[in-house]
Structure formats: structure tokens, C-alpha cells
Scaffold this motif. Structure first.
Motif, PDB file in Angstrom:
ATOM      1  N   TYR A  53       0.724  -1.199  -0.589  1.00 45.88           N
ATOM      2  CA  TYR A  53       0.017   0.037  -0.086  1.00 45.88           C
ATOM      3  C   TYR A  53       0.835   1.398  -0.119  1.00 45.88           C
ATOM      4  O   TYR A  53       0.991   2.626  -0.839  1.00 45.88           O
ATOM      5  CB  TYR A  53      -1.138   0.067   1.124  1.00 45.88           C
ATOM      6  CG  TYR A  53      -2.032  -0.470   0.950  1.00 45.88           C
ATOM      7  CD1 TYR A  53      -2.928  -1.241   0.138  1.00 45.88           C
ATOM      8  CD2 TYR A  53      -2.578  -2.245   1.989  1.00 45.88           C
ATOM      9  CE1 TYR A  53      -3.901  -1.547   0.248  1.00 45.88           C
ATOM     10  CE2 TYR A  53      -3.128  -2.695   2.398  1.00 45.88           C
ATOM     11  CZ  TYR A  53      -4.373  -3.059   1.177  1.00 45.88           C
ATOM     12  OH  TYR A  53      -4.997  -3.194   0.750  1.00 45.88           O
ATOM     13  N   LEU A  54       2.021   1.761   0.885  1.00 43.95           N
ATOM     14  CA  LEU A  54       3.411   2.443   0.916  1.00 43.95           C
ATOM     15  C   LEU A  54       3.158   2.359  -0.545  1.00 43.95           C
ATOM     16  O   LEU A  54       2.854   4.096  -1.194  1.00 43.95           O
ATOM     17  CB  LEU A  54       3.569   2.150   1.861  1.00 43.95           C
ATOM     18  CG  LEU A  54       4.978   3.407   2.004  1.00 43.95           C
ATOM     19  CD1 LEU A  54       3.964   4.822   2.647  1.00 43.95           C
ATOM     20  CD2 LEU A  54       5.668   3.319   3.681  1.00 43.95           C
ATOM     21  N   GLU A  57       1.294   4.136  -3.394  1.00 42.11           N
ATOM     22  CA  GLU A  57       1.067   5.917  -3.332  1.00 42.11           C
ATOM     23  C   GLU A  57       2.653   6.197  -3.209  1.00 42.11           C
ATOM     24  O   GLU A  57       2.541   7.945  -3.924  1.00 42.11           O
ATOM     25  CB  GLU A  57       1.079   5.270  -1.233  1.00 42.11           C
ATOM     26  CG  GLU A  57       0.072   5.513  -1.120  1.00 42.11           C
ATOM     27  CD  GLU A  57      -1.877   6.501  -1.882  1.00 42.11           C
ATOM     28  OE1 GLU A  57      -1.402   7.696  -0.512  1.00 42.11           O
ATOM     29  OE2 GLU A  57      -1.467   6.541  -2.899  1.00 42.11           O
ATOM     30  N   PRO A  83      -3.483  12.264   0.031  1.00 45.37           N
ATOM     31  CA  PRO A  83      -3.011  10.730   0.406  1.00 45.37           C
ATOM     32  C   PRO A  83      -4.522  10.166   0.183  1.00 45.37           C
ATOM     33  O   PRO A  83      -5.224  10.801   0.029  1.00 45.37           O
ATOM     34  CB  PRO A  83      -2.678   9.947   2.145  1.00 45.37           C
ATOM     35  CG  PRO A  83      -2.229  12.084   2.724  1.00 45.37           C
ATOM     36  CD  PRO A  83      -2.674  12.823   1.766  1.00 45.37           C
ATOM     37  N   ARG A  88      -5.179   4.780   2.952  1.00 45.25           N
ATOM     38  CA  ARG A  88      -4.456   5.000   4.380  1.00 45.25           C
ATOM     39  C   ARG A  88      -5.061   4.350   5.340  1.00 45.25           C
ATOM     40  O   ARG A  88      -4.142   4.046   6.254  1.00 45.25           O
ATOM     41  CB  ARG A  88      -4.809   6.484   4.093  1.00 45.25           C
ATOM     42  CG  ARG A  88      -4.361   6.819   5.402  1.00 45.25           C
ATOM     43  CD  ARG A  88      -4.267   8.274   6.229  1.00 45.25           C
ATOM     44  NE  ARG A  88      -5.944   8.661   5.791  1.00 45.25           N
ATOM     45  CZ  ARG A  88      -6.008  10.283   5.364  1.00 45.25           C
ATOM     46  NH1 ARG A  88      -4.869  11.158   5.670  1.00 45.25           N
ATOM     47  NH2 ARG A  88      -7.114  10.687   5.146  1.00 45.25           N
ATOM     48  N   THR A  89      -6.408   4.019   4.746  1.00 43.56           N
ATOM     49  CA  THR A  89      -7.097   3.140   6.392  1.00 43.56           C
ATOM     50  C   THR A  89      -6.785   1.890   5.807  1.00 43.56           C
ATOM     51  O   THR A  89      -6.497   1.104   6.901  1.00 43.56           O
ATOM     52  CB  THR A  89      -8.887   2.966   5.230  1.00 43.56           C
ATOM     53  OG1 THR A  89      -8.996   4.367   6.025  1.00 43.56           O
ATOM     54  CG2 THR A  89      -9.134   2.549   6.390  1.00 43.56           C
ATOM     55  N   GLU A  92      -3.450   1.445   7.234  1.00 41.21           N
ATOM     56  CA  GLU A  92      -3.269   1.681   8.693  1.00 41.21           C
ATOM     57  C   GLU A  92      -3.512   0.446   9.455  1.00 41.21           C
ATOM     58  O   GLU A  92      -3.373  -0.239  10.209  1.00 41.21           O
ATOM     59  CB  GLU A  92      -3.682   2.807   8.954  1.00 41.21           C
ATOM     60  CG  GLU A  92      -3.472   3.702   9.261  1.00 41.21           C
ATOM     61  CD  GLU A  92      -4.414   5.262   9.475  1.00 41.21           C
ATOM     62  OE1 GLU A  92      -5.889   4.976   9.362  1.00 41.21           O
ATOM     63  OE2 GLU A  92      -3.999   6.359   9.466  1.00 41.21           O
ATOM     64  N   GLU A 126       5.712   3.052   8.589  1.00 37.47           N
ATOM     65  CA  GLU A 126       4.556   4.571   9.359  1.00 37.47           C
ATOM     66  C   GLU A 126       5.206   5.805   9.152  1.00 37.47           C
ATOM     67  O   GLU A 126       4.945   6.803   8.933  1.00 37.47           O
ATOM     68  CB  GLU A 126       4.256   4.458  10.933  1.00 37.47           C
ATOM     69  CG  GLU A 126       3.155   2.891  11.045  1.00 37.47           C
ATOM     70  CD  GLU A 126       2.575   2.747  12.085  1.00 37.47           C
ATOM     71  OE1 GLU A 126       2.020   3.730  12.805  1.00 37.47           O
ATOM     72  OE2 GLU A 126       3.830   2.687  13.302  1.00 37.47           O
ATOM     73  N   TYR A 129       5.516   6.807   5.664  1.00 36.55           N
ATOM     74  CA  TYR A 129       3.981   7.511   5.802  1.00 36.55           C
ATOM     75  C   TYR A 129       3.890   8.784   6.326  1.00 36.55           C
ATOM     76  O   TYR A 129       3.713   9.822   5.291  1.00 36.55           O
ATOM     77  CB  TYR A 129       3.372   7.080   5.704  1.00 36.55           C
ATOM     78  CG  TYR A 129       1.500   7.224   5.373  1.00 36.55           C
ATOM     79  CD1 TYR A 129       1.073   6.030   4.017  1.00 36.55           C
ATOM     80  CD2 TYR A 129       1.033   7.941   5.839  1.00 36.55           C
ATOM     81  CE1 TYR A 129       0.074   6.272   3.970  1.00 36.55           C
ATOM     82  CE2 TYR A 129      -0.117   8.592   5.213  1.00 36.55           C
ATOM     83  CZ  TYR A 129      -0.830   7.613   4.340  1.00 36.55           C
ATOM     84  OH  TYR A 129      -1.587   7.942   3.733  1.00 36.55           O
ATOM     85  N   GLU A 134       2.718  12.158   4.131  1.00 34.55           N
ATOM     86  CA  GLU A 134       1.596  13.490   4.870  1.00 34.55           C
ATOM     87  C   GLU A 134       2.835  14.642   5.000  1.00 34.55           C
ATOM     88  O   GLU A 134       2.329  15.295   5.591  1.00 34.55           O
ATOM     89  CB  GLU A 134       1.315  12.610   6.177  1.00 34.55           C
ATOM     90  CG  GLU A 134      -0.165  12.035   5.536  1.00 34.55           C
ATOM     91  CD  GLU A 134      -0.581  11.547   7.667  1.00 34.55           C
ATOM     92  OE1 GLU A 134       0.114  10.802   8.747  1.00 34.55           O
ATOM     93  OE2 GLU A 134      -1.653  10.903   6.776  1.00 34.55           O
TER      94      GLU A 134
END
Length: 258
Positions: A53-54, A57, A83, A88-89, A92, A126, A129, A134
């Protein structure tokens, strides 16, 4: 640097990471999800999914281009991008699932290598990200510090877990680039800011790492460009472009050095 393949596609997690670095994100997610179904207790499955996922992005936002890291003004002045809220969901949730699985394992086996590595990687993901998506740099420093501390714990039990050295190397190298007053502040905050030590740790992952070997080599290419060592940067990027032909980033960065 060795010229052999960096990952072994016959192993499901390795195949998924290869697909991820090759920008085949849908394939990577299918591979990781199949692994989780077969190994529901293993925290690394959800960690790998979070990584996919990261990196998707990163690709969408174009945050890994070397100019952003070589040119300090360009990096600091970059626009904050929005994002993808669904990604993002999902990111996480994958981190949370991985940590829950790792904690269950560690409750019975406090030095379990796989569970500790999953938690180290989760903190590193994290931090990336927070900083690169962010643009929350101070929060990223705090999370990076936690990753580095946990990596030290892991390495005391398993000194040959070379992926863990990346967490320490990133903290030292990237923060070591800051001006002296900023380094002083960061050291008060608890961060490690030794650039040379950071390079040595990144080189350990780049030479002997497993899942993070390609990422460590990209970071070392950035470090080489910052030091105006274009030959070493070209060597590192040539290797990555050969290993991951679908990844246009490596080819584009290499073309700039030709």
C-alpha cells in the motif's frame, strides 16, 4: 555489490516483494493475501501488505525521485499531496493487524525474530508515510526513533537480520544531513544523527538484506548523488533497473546519469 537476484521468487513473500518493487501492486497484494490465508499467525504477511500500500502511494505521488532527496530546497518546498483515503485506511489496518499478530507471538517468545522484524518494519513504514506522504516530519522522527530502538533489540538477538539495519541507517543518515543546530535539537529529542554510521548500516542491508535490499540500494544511490559520486549511483541504479524492469523510476533515474 553482488550481481545475483535479490529475492527468491519461489518463496511467496519474496515473490510478493519482487512484484511490489516491480510496480505490480495488484499481483503483490494477491500474493500477500494468499500468504496470509496460508499463514494467518505470521505478522509478516500483513506487514508486506502494508508495504505494498505504501509503495503504491509512493508511485502515485512520485515521492521517490532522487531530486527530492538530493535537493534540500526542493524537498522542503514540495507540495503536500492528498493521500488516497482508502489506501491510508487499508495501510493503517494492515499495520494494526500485523502488530496484533506480532504481539501474540512475542507474548510467548519475546525474542521471536520474525515478529520483532515485522514490528520494526511497521514502524519504518509508518515513519515513511508520515514524512513522505503526509509531510509530518517531526512525527516521522519520533516514529523512526522507535523503529531504530526496536531494531537494536532485534539485532542483539539476531545480528544477522540485516533488514533491521536499515531502520538504524535511515535515522542516522537522513537526520545527519541536517544543519548542526537542527542535529543538536534532534539529538536532544533522542534521534541519532551520524551520517557516516548511517551509510555503514544502509550498506549492510544493501549487501546482505532480504526484503529491504532494493530499498536500501535506492537510498544509497541518493546518498551517492548527494556526495557527487555519480559512478556509484549509476552502479546501484543499473542493478535495480535490471532486477526490476517494470519499475520506470529506476530507468528514469539512471537515464539522468547517462
Amino acid at each position: 555489490m553482488p550481481a545475483a537476484s535479490v529475492l527468491l521468487p519461489a518463496v511467496p513473500l519474496d515473490l510478493g516483494f519482487r512484484q511490489m518493487y516491480n510496480l505490480q501492486f495488484d499481483d503483490a497484494h494477491r500474493t500477500f493475501q494468499a500468504y496470509e490465508q496460508a499463514h494467518p499467525e505470521d505478522a509478516m504477511g500483513a506487514t508486506a501488505r502494508a508495504a505494498a500500500y505504501l509503495f503504491s502511494e509512493f508511485e502515485r505521488l512520485g515521492v521517490l525521485q532522487t531530486e527530492l532527496f538530493v535537493n534540500d530546497d526542493l524537498f522542503q518546498g514540495r507540495k503536500k499531496r492528498e493521500p488516497n483515503p482508502e489506501v491510508r485506511t487499508a495501510f493503517e489496518q494492515a499495520i494494526q493487524q500485523s502488530n496484533q499478530r506480532a504481539n501474540l507471538t512475542l507474548a510467548d517468545s519475546p525474542n521471536d525474530r520474525n515478529a520483532l522484524l515485522a514490528k520494526v518494519l511497521n514502524l519504518g513504514l509508518e515513519a515513511d508515510y508520515l514524512a513522505l506522504v503526509e509531510k509530518r516530519n517531526l512525527a516521522a522522527v519520533s516514529t523512526s526513533k522507535k523503529a531504530s530502538e526496536l531494531a537494536e533489540t532485534l539485532l542483539r538477538a539476531s545480528p544477522d537480520c540485516y533488514d533491521a539495519y536499515l531502520a538504524i541507517g535511515v535515522e542516522n543518515y537522513l537526520l545527519g544531513l541536517k544543519p548542526a543546530p537542527v542535529r543538536w535539537f534532534l539529538q536532544l529529542y533522542g534521534a541519532r544523527t551520524d551520517k557516516e554510521e548511517g551509510i555503514r548500516k544502509l550498506e549492510l542491508t544493501a549487501e546482505h538484506g532480504h526484503y529491504l535490499l532494493p530499498y536500501a540500494r535506492l537510498l544509497l544511490a541518493v546518498a551517492a548523488l548527494r556526495d557527487d559520486d555519480r559512478d556509484h549511483a549509476r552502479e546501484l541504479l543499473s542493478y535495480l533497473a535490471h532486477e526490476f524492469p517494470n519499475n520506470t523510476l529506476y530507468r528514469e533515474e539512471l537515464a539522468k546519469l547517462q
